[in-house]
Design an enzyme around this catalytic site. Structure first.
Site, PDB file in Angstrom:
ATOM      1  N   PRO A   1       0.810  -1.192   0.000  1.00  0.00           N
ATOM      2  CA  PRO A   1       0.000   0.000   0.000  1.00  0.00           C
ATOM      3  C   PRO A   1       0.851   1.252   0.000  1.00  0.00           C
ATOM      4  O   PRO A   1       1.854   1.325   0.713  1.00  0.00           O
ATOM      5  CB  PRO A   1      -0.765  -0.110   1.309  1.00  0.00           C
ATOM      6  CG  PRO A   1       0.009  -1.089   2.126  1.00  0.00           C
ATOM      7  CD  PRO A   1       1.093  -1.650   1.334  1.00  0.00           C
ATOM      8  N   GLU A   2       0.452   2.208  -0.790  1.00  0.00           N
ATOM      9  CA  GLU A   2       1.092   3.505  -0.794  1.00  0.00           C
ATOM     10  C   GLU A   2       0.084   4.494  -0.188  1.00  0.00           C
ATOM     11  O   GLU A   2      -0.945   4.068   0.322  1.00  0.00           O
ATOM     12  CB  GLU A   2       1.513   3.874  -2.224  1.00  0.00           C
ATOM     13  CG  GLU A   2       2.389   2.778  -2.842  1.00  0.00           C
ATOM     14  CD  GLU A   2       2.848   3.064  -4.253  1.00  0.00           C
ATOM     15  OE1 GLU A   2       3.112   4.232  -4.576  1.00  0.00           O
ATOM     16  OE2 GLU A   2       2.948   2.117  -5.052  1.00  0.00           O
TER      17      GLU A   2
ATOM     18  N   LYS B   1       2.888   6.594   4.623  1.00  0.00           N
ATOM     19  CA  LYS B   1       2.315   5.247   4.686  1.00  0.00           C
ATOM     20  C   LYS B   1       2.173   4.754   6.121  1.00  0.00           C
ATOM     21  O   LYS B   1       1.787   3.606   6.347  1.00  0.00           O
ATOM     22  CB  LYS B   1       3.209   4.281   3.901  1.00  0.00           C
ATOM     23  CG  LYS B   1       3.454   4.709   2.461  1.00  0.00           C
ATOM     24  CD  LYS B   1       4.545   3.881   1.800  1.00  0.00           C
ATOM     25  CE  LYS B   1       5.055   4.545   0.524  1.00  0.00           C
ATOM     26  NZ  LYS B   1       6.275   3.905   0.013  1.00  0.00           N
TER      27      LYS B   1
ATOM     28  N   ARG C   1      13.287  -4.098  -8.037  1.00  0.00           N
ATOM     29  CA  ARG C   1      11.888  -4.070  -8.399  1.00  0.00           C
ATOM     30  C   ARG C   1      11.793  -3.605  -9.839  1.00  0.00           C
ATOM     31  O   ARG C   1      12.794  -3.366 -10.474  1.00  0.00           O
ATOM     32  CB  ARG C   1      11.112  -3.154  -7.462  1.00  0.00           C
ATOM     33  CG  ARG C   1      11.608  -1.735  -7.487  1.00  0.00           C
ATOM     34  CD  ARG C   1      11.733  -1.141  -6.123  1.00  0.00           C
ATOM     35  NE  ARG C   1      10.547  -1.392  -5.323  1.00  0.00           N
ATOM     36  CZ  ARG C   1      10.390  -0.972  -4.089  1.00  0.00           C
ATOM     37  NH1 ARG C   1      11.343  -0.286  -3.528  1.00  0.00           N
ATOM     38  NH2 ARG C   1       9.312  -1.227  -3.416  1.00  0.00           N
TER      39      ARG C   1
END
Length: 303
Positions: free
Chosen positions: A2-3, A61, A291
């Site tokens: 989640p951002e 976050k 990533r």
DNA sequence: CGGAGAACCTGCCTGC
DNA sequence: TGCAGGCAGGTTCTCC
């Protein structure tokens, strides 16, 4: 996972359910979910039972629930954390790590389940410290009042920069920090000490919108270009928030287990091999920081 | 000191 | 059907 938009969806869902509720039960099923809590184990529960929750606050976050003590319950979702509201007696969610039982003055008893596949997320009881600028520690959905918790922040969150939709975020300070950074712009966007709330998806989306290559040196951006980028960041975060966040699967859901719709609006992230919406060139995915980085090789040139 | 990479974890999907 | 390998939205630690 989640951002900022996803965490804000969780915060806003939690707020009406937990504000003014008393903590009557805490069950820890996996102590690894207390990795940010010191010391581990018993003290975590002891510091929660009997306390009242005053609000639900977020910076970047990080999420925290200020208590009627000098502490807060800090929640970080990591890559795969979920906070789910359940009726008491509901069947255990899979990968349930921690459960809170709340007694709300009007809504009655409620379970708050912390579910986390990879255990990069955590819950922790932490002491509150004054914010360095004296301004509100984060966003709570409550207008500034004369409440001590508003001008404090959990000690483990104090080093996190304000996020770009925080009214107290300083654009000038951000631009100045960028110009001092000896690294690529995407690394800078992901550095939560410079600007918080941005993760891999929204970094790629904002750079696409601003037509900037992810390895463009941060300090090389003109003031104009940096302003364009910050505007793009804000626009994308707010649009994602309005659509309930980005969900690719059941991994990201709100407190009621529902998915967000922003995945349909992604222009770069996960779109490798498909045409750029502006010029038709195929979007490329490159390995970066362990990533993926997704970008249009024509619109986003290294200069 | 700043920057870059590794480490921390599990589960799911793909391809053989 | 089974299994190895790759992939995943983040933060922090360690090494240079």
């Amino acid at each position: 996972m989640p951002e900022l938009p996803e965490v804000e969806v969780v915060r806003s869902g939690l707020q009406p359910a937990v504000t003014d509720a008393a903590l009557t039960g805490v069950e820890v099923f996996d102590v690894r979910s207390l990795r940010r809590h010191a010391p581990r184990g018993g003290a975590f529960i002891d510091q929660l039972i009997g306390r009242r929750i005053l609000a639900a606050v977020r910076r970047g976050k990080f999420l925290w629930l200020p208590l009627d003590s000098d502490r807060a319950l800090v929640i970080h979702l990591g890559m795969s954390g979920q906070v789910l509201l359940r009726a008491p007696g509901a069947t255990d969610d899979r990968l349930l790590r921690i459960r809170l039982t709340l007694e709300h003055p009007t809504h009655g008893e409620l379970w708050v389940n912390f579910v986390d596949q990879r255990i990069f997320g955590s819950m922790a009881v932490d002491t509150m410290v004054a914010t360095s600028d004296g301004l509100p520690g984060g966003y709570s959905g409550i207008a500034p009042v004369d409440a001590a918790w508003q001008h404090r922040i959990p000690s483990q969150v104090a080093h996190i920069a304000r996020d770009p939709i925080d009214p107290s975020f300083s654009s000038n300070a951000f631009f100045a920090a960028l110009s001092r950074k000896n690294t690529g712009i995407k690394r800078a966007l992901l550095d939560q000490n410079l600007i918080s709330g941005i993760g891999n998806i929204y970094a790629d989306e904002a750079l696409f919108a601003a037509r900037i290559h992810y390895e463009q040196p941060a300090a090389s951006l003109s003031r104009t270009k940096a302003t364009t980028l910050l505007t793009a960041v804000r626009t994308i975060l707010e649009r994602a928030l309005a659509e309930g966040g980005t969900s690719f699967d059941a991994q990201y859901v709100n407190v009621n287990g529902q998915s967000g719709y922003f995945a349909h609006s992604l222009e770069a992230y996960g779109r490798q091999g498909t045409p750029c919406s502006r010029c038709g060139t195929l979007i490329v995915r490159e390995q970066f920081m362990n990533r993926g980085s997704h970008f249009c090789p024509r619109c986003q040139r290294l200069r």
